[in-house]
Design a protein around this motif. Structure first.
Motif, PDB file in Angstrom:
ATOM      1  N   LYS A  35     -17.883  59.518 -28.104  1.00 37.57           N
ATOM      2  CA  LYS A  35     -17.158  60.815 -27.448  1.00 37.57           C
ATOM      3  C   LYS A  35     -18.260  61.654 -26.683  1.00 37.57           C
ATOM      4  O   LYS A  35     -17.587  62.176 -26.394  1.00 37.57           O
ATOM      5  N   SER A  50     -17.775  69.349 -20.060  1.00 39.11           N
ATOM      6  CA  SER A  50     -18.796  69.777 -17.817  1.00 39.11           C
ATOM      7  C   SER A  50     -18.540  71.006 -18.209  1.00 39.11           C
ATOM      8  O   SER A  50     -18.075  72.236 -18.543  1.00 39.11           O
ATOM      9  N   GLN A  67     -19.767  60.725 -24.613  1.00 37.64           N
ATOM     10  CA  GLN A  67     -20.189  60.403 -22.910  1.00 37.64           C
ATOM     11  C   GLN A  67     -18.808  61.148 -22.233  1.00 37.64           C
ATOM     12  O   GLN A  67     -18.727  61.103 -21.281  1.00 37.64           O
ATOM     13  N   TYR A  68     -17.757  62.168 -22.758  1.00 39.98           N
ATOM     14  CA  TYR A  68     -17.172  61.936 -23.047  1.00 39.98           C
ATOM     15  C   TYR A  68     -16.832  63.884 -22.704  1.00 39.98           C
ATOM     16  O   TYR A  68     -16.096  65.501 -22.432  1.00 39.98           O
ATOM     17  N   TYR A  98     -10.527  68.639 -27.339  1.00 44.62           N
ATOM     18  CA  TYR A  98     -10.442  68.044 -25.897  1.00 44.62           C
ATOM     19  C   TYR A  98     -10.024  68.736 -24.491  1.00 44.62           C
ATOM     20  O   TYR A  98      -8.807  68.700 -25.489  1.00 44.62           O
ATOM     21  N   GLY A 151     -13.437  68.360 -20.549  1.00 45.83           N
ATOM     22  CA  GLY A 151     -13.859  66.871 -22.057  1.00 45.83           C
ATOM     23  C   GLY A 151     -14.082  67.011 -23.748  1.00 45.83           C
ATOM     24  O   GLY A 151     -13.192  68.958 -23.741  1.00 45.83           O
ATOM     25  N   TYR A 152     -14.991  66.758 -24.014  1.00 44.88           N
ATOM     26  CA  TYR A 152     -15.268  66.381 -25.541  1.00 44.88           C
ATOM     27  C   TYR A 152     -15.772  67.701 -26.291  1.00 44.88           C
ATOM     28  O   TYR A 152     -16.984  67.916 -25.608  1.00 44.88           O
ATOM     29  N   PRO A 189      -9.796  59.891 -21.663  1.00 45.60           N
ATOM     30  CA  PRO A 189     -10.854  58.952 -22.011  1.00 45.60           C
ATOM     31  C   PRO A 189     -10.373  56.921 -21.703  1.00 45.60           C
ATOM     32  O   PRO A 189      -8.601  57.485 -20.822  1.00 45.60           O
ATOM     33  N   CYS A 190     -10.604  56.227 -21.561  1.00 49.06           N
ATOM     34  CA  CYS A 190     -10.673  55.247 -21.063  1.00 49.06           C
ATOM     35  C   CYS A 190      -9.888  54.114 -22.593  1.00 49.06           C
ATOM     36  O   CYS A 190     -10.076  53.782 -22.996  1.00 49.06           O
ATOM     37  N   GLY A 227     -10.199  62.211 -15.272  1.00 49.76           N
ATOM     38  CA  GLY A 227     -11.118  63.015 -17.017  1.00 49.76           C
ATOM     39  C   GLY A 227     -10.616  62.856 -17.987  1.00 49.76           C
ATOM     40  O   GLY A 227     -10.763  63.365 -19.232  1.00 49.76           O
TER      41      GLY A 227
END
Length: 212
Positions: free
Chosen positions: A19, A25, A21-22, A50, A31-32, A70-71, A68
Motif C-alpha cells: 500500500k 503525493s 507504494q501508492y 485512498y 494516493g493512500y 492501484p494495479c 493514479g
C-alpha cells in the motif's frame, strides 16, 4: 458497484509495504493515506483512505484519469461509476437552481460548469480493539459542493447531527447518500441547511465506504 467495492476492499487488505507504494503525493495529495490515531488521551480518527483527483484533468496535467489507480482487477470500474455520478450531480445541481428560483445552470456554473471539479475518496475503517477511544472520522461538514456517499450496506457507521442528537443512518443496498457541502450552503444561505456528520469506530466488523 459491488465489483468496485470489492476491489478497494482487496486493496486495503494488502500488506502495508504494498500500500505504501501508492502513498500520498505531497504535491497532489493523491494516493493512500492513514488516519489511525496514535495520540494518547484523545478521541482519535480510525480510518485508512485512498484519494484520487478525477476532474478537471487540468488539475493534474501530468497524468491521465486512470494512472493514479492501484494495479488491481476492476479498479477502473470505480472511475466509470464516478463519471456517472458526476452526471447525476449535474442534474441535482440544476434542480437546486430551479428550486432556488435561479437559472437552471446557475449553481452548476458556479462550480465551473463544463470544467467542474470532482474527486474520488475511498475510506476503510478497520476493526478497532478500543472503539470507545476512537471515531472512524471526526464530526465535520464537507468543504465542497456535494458528496455522493456509497456506504457499506452491511455495517452502519454514518451518523448525522439533528439538533443536539446524533442519528445513526441505516445503509441501504446500492443506495447513495447525497450530502450538501459548505459551498452550496454558503451560496444559498439560509435556504439550504448544512448537515454535520461523523463515523463511529467499530470493534467488529470493518467498515468500508466510498465517496465522490
Amino acid at each position: 458497484m459491488d465489483k468496485a467495492r470489492e476491489t478497494w476492499r482487496q486493496f486495503f487488505h494488502l500488506p502495508m509495504d504494498v500500500k505504501q507504494q501508492y502513498a500520498n503525493s505531497p504535491k497532489t495529495y493523491e494516493g493512500y493515506g492513514s488516519r489511525l490515531g496514535v495520540e494518547k488521551g484523545a478521541i482519535l480518527d480510525w480510518s485508512d483512505y485512498y484519494y484520487l483527483h478525477y476532474l478537471p484533468l487540468s488539475g493534474c496535467p501530468s497524468r491521465t484519469i486512470t494512472n493514479g489507480l492501484p494495479c488491481l482487477p476492476h479498479a477502473g470500474k470505480s472511475l466509470r461509476s464516478t463519471g456517472e455520478l458526476v452526471k447525476l450531480c449535474g442534474r441535482l445541481l440544476r434542480l437546486f437552481s430551479i428550486n432556488l428560483g435561479l437559472d437552471e445552470k446557475s449553481v452548476e456554473n458556479g462550480f465551473g460548469g463544463e470544467d467542474i471539479g470532482a474527486c474520488l475518496r475511498v475510506n476503510f475503517d478497520p476493526s478497532c480493539p478500543r472503539p470507545d477511544l476512537t471515531l472512524g472520522l471526526s464530526s465535520h461538514s464537507d468543504p465542497g459542493g456535494m458528496t455522493m456517499l456509497l456506504p457499506d450496506d452491511q455495517v452502519p457507521g454514518l451518523q448525522v447531527r439533528k439538533c443536539h442528537d446524533w442519528i445513526t443512518v441505516k445503509p441501504q443496498r446500492h443506495a447513495f447518500i447525497v450530502n450538501i457541502g459548505d459551498q452550496i450552503q454558503v451560496s444559498s444561505l439560509p435556504v439550504i441547511p448544512i448537515p454535520e456528520f461523523s463515523f463511529f469506530g467499530l470493534s467488529q466488523p470493518e467498515n468500508f465506504r466510498s465517496r465522490d
